[in-house]
Design a protein around this motif. Sequence first.
Motif, short mmCIF file in Angstrom:
data_model
loop_
_atom_site.label_atom_id
_atom_site.label_comp_id
_atom_site.label_asym_id
_atom_site.label_seq_id
_atom_site.Cartn_x
_atom_site.Cartn_y
_atom_site.Cartn_z
N LEU A 103 35.18 64.12 35.28
CA LEU A 103 35.73 62.70 34.87
C LEU A 103 35.01 61.94 36.12
CD1 LEU A 103 38.98 62.88 33.74
CD2 LEU A 103 37.02 63.21 32.31
N VAL A 104 34.20 60.94 36.04
CA VAL A 104 33.89 60.05 37.14
C VAL A 104 34.65 58.56 36.84
CG1 VAL A 104 31.86 58.83 38.48
CG2 VAL A 104 31.84 61.27 37.57
N LEU A 105 35.40 58.27 37.75
CA LEU A 105 36.17 57.02 37.78
C LEU A 105 35.75 56.06 38.50
CD1 LEU A 105 38.85 55.96 36.29
CD2 LEU A 105 40.02 56.61 38.50
N GLY A 106 35.31 54.98 37.76
CA GLY A 106 34.63 54.02 38.79
C GLY A 106 35.48 52.71 39.30
N CYS A 107 35.86 52.48 40.27
CA CYS A 107 36.71 51.70 40.77
C CYS A 107 36.19 50.48 41.44
CB CYS A 107 37.76 52.32 41.87
SG CYS A 107 38.51 53.89 41.25
N LEU A 108 36.89 49.35 41.42
CA LEU A 108 36.25 48.03 42.10
C LEU A 108 37.28 48.00 43.19
CD1 LEU A 108 35.54 45.44 39.32
CD2 LEU A 108 34.07 46.80 40.97
N THR A 109 36.67 47.43 44.53
CA THR A 109 37.43 46.65 45.60
C THR A 109 36.77 45.50 46.11
OG1 THR A 109 35.91 47.72 47.55
CG2 THR A 109 37.39 49.35 46.44
N TRP A 110 37.65 44.79 46.77
CA TRP A 110 37.02 43.54 47.45
C TRP A 110 36.33 43.71 48.70
CZ3 TRP A 110 37.04 38.64 45.50
CH2 TRP A 110 37.86 38.35 44.21
N ASP A 111 36.06 44.98 49.03
CA ASP A 111 35.46 45.25 50.06
C ASP A 111 33.82 44.50 50.14
OD1 ASP A 111 34.96 46.19 52.76
OD2 ASP A 111 34.62 48.38 51.93
N GLY A 112 33.60 43.73 50.90
CA GLY A 112 32.16 43.10 50.93
C GLY A 112 31.87 41.87 49.94
N ASP A 114 32.87 38.15 48.69
CA ASP A 114 33.59 36.76 49.10
C ASP A 114 34.65 36.21 48.74
OD1 ASP A 114 30.93 36.66 50.40
OD2 ASP A 114 30.09 35.42 49.10
N ARG A 115 35.64 35.64 49.61
CA ARG A 115 36.81 35.06 48.98
C ARG A 115 36.51 33.62 48.90
NH1 ARG A 115 40.92 39.12 48.17
NH2 ARG A 115 40.64 40.83 49.36
N TYR A 116 37.28 33.10 48.07
CA TYR A 116 37.10 31.67 47.71
C TYR A 116 38.67 31.31 47.58
CZ TYR A 116 32.35 31.98 46.56
OH TYR A 116 30.97 32.48 46.35
N PRO A 117 38.89 29.95 47.95
CA PRO A 117 40.38 29.17 47.94
C PRO A 117 40.66 29.15 46.47
CG PRO A 117 38.51 27.68 48.81
CD PRO A 117 37.89 28.89 48.76
N ASP A 118 39.69 28.76 45.62
CA ASP A 118 40.26 28.40 44.06
C ASP A 118 39.92 29.56 43.38
OD1 ASP A 118 37.23 27.56 42.63
OD2 ASP A 118 37.02 27.63 44.91
N PRO A 119 40.76 29.66 42.22
CA PRO A 119 40.65 30.90 41.28
C PRO A 119 39.46 30.96 40.55
CG PRO A 119 42.83 29.50 41.02
CD PRO A 119 42.03 28.70 42.05
N ALA A 120 38.79 29.80 40.04
CA ALA A 120 37.65 29.96 39.33
C ALA A 120 36.38 30.67 39.87
CB ALA A 120 37.50 28.48 39.05
N GLN A 122 36.90 32.72 42.65
CA GLN A 122 37.46 33.87 42.88
C GLN A 122 37.27 34.91 41.51
OE1 GLN A 122 38.39 34.67 45.89
NE2 GLN A 122 40.07 36.02 46.00
N ARG A 123 37.43 34.32 40.65
CA ARG A 123 37.34 35.10 39.04
C ARG A 123 35.77 35.30 38.84
NH1 ARG A 123 40.85 31.94 36.49
NH2 ARG A 123 39.40 30.52 35.87
N ALA A 124 35.01 34.16 39.39
CA ALA A 124 33.57 34.55 39.22
C ALA A 124 32.95 35.55 39.99
CB ALA A 124 32.85 33.06 39.46
N TRP A 126 34.82 38.19 41.19
CA TRP A 126 35.34 39.50 40.58
C TRP A 126 34.44 40.14 39.47
CZ3 TRP A 126 37.78 43.26 42.89
CH2 TRP A 126 38.54 44.19 42.19
N GLY A 127 34.07 38.86 38.64
CA GLY A 127 33.18 39.04 37.57
C GLY A 127 31.97 39.53 37.94
N MET A 128 31.41 39.39 39.09
CA MET A 128 30.06 39.72 39.40
C MET A 128 30.06 41.15 39.77
SD MET A 128 27.76 37.10 41.53
CE MET A 128 29.00 36.88 43.24
N ALA A 129 31.38 41.52 40.48
CA ALA A 129 31.59 42.89 41.13
C ALA A 129 31.79 43.87 39.65
CB ALA A 129 32.70 43.26 41.78
N LEU A 130 32.36 43.28 38.79
CA LEU A 130 32.49 44.03 37.45
C LEU A 130 31.01 44.08 36.77
CD1 LEU A 130 34.72 45.21 35.78
CD2 LEU A 130 35.02 42.97 34.72
N LEU A 131 30.28 43.17 36.62
CA LEU A 131 28.80 43.30 36.37
C LEU A 131 28.23 44.38 37.12
CD1 LEU A 131 27.76 39.57 35.82
CD2 LEU A 131 28.40 41.31 34.09
#
Length: 206
Positions: A103-112, A114-120, A122-124, A126-131
């Motif tokens: 099994l190969v388990l793909g994980c996401l991290t915040w490493d690398g 960008d961080r944003y002060p607003d949730p919108a 921040q969500r985008a 994370w969405g890019m990382a998921l893509l």
Amino acid sequence: MTGRAATVPAFLEARRSIRAFTDEPVARDALDGLVEAACIAPAPHHSRPWRFVVVDSDAAKRDLAVGMGERWRTDLRADGMAPARVDELVAASHEKLEDAPALVLGCLTWDGLDRYPDPARQRAEWGMALLSLGAAVENLMVAAADADLASCWVAAPIFCPEAARDALGLPEVWLPHALVLVGHPDPAYVGRPRPPVPIDELRAYR
Ligand SMILES: Cc1cc2nc3c(=O)[nH]c(=O)nc-3n(C[C@H](O)[C@H](O)[C@H](O)COP(=O)(O)O)c2cc1C
């Protein structure tokens, strides 16, 4: 009306979801090659916001299956599903994971990332990382097909990242989001036919 010639490259056509494997283990060199293919996928701001965990021991496969399965059992019970049906589904998911050679388990991290002060934003982010994890998983599966290995993406961890992480004792900041079964294909497995692509329904020009 397109009248176009077939254009999908054969190496992309060759990747199919194959859900049955022989008992032959997959060499770790080969598994590392698949992870390397995953890690050249495009990712935001030259980051690599993924970590891949190769699970090829029986004990770890069982731990992962049980950890995610118990979370699923709780969710299905809360949905009101009959207990016998819940047991059946969870047992089938254990079998699927434990029967795959690796099994190969793909994980996401915040490493690398960008961080944003607003949730919108921040969500985008994370969405890019998921893509990009999706792109990495496709690379992995295309590389598997190229090496005559079978693979199949399994959705489970995206529903229970923490349960999957804790089942394998992974670092807190590694959040599992994709699972790929890998093995040598069972020659008796017959996949579903791939439906033609109704391109005129799926794309638009402006
Ligand atoms: C995000 C994602 C989750 C998936 N989850 C599962 C799954 O849990 N179980 C499974 O058997 N197949 C799963 N699949 C595989 C799809 O069923 C498969 O890709 C689709 O039917 C097309 O078939 P093909 O991959 O052979 O072209 C998943 C695919 C994706 C992209």
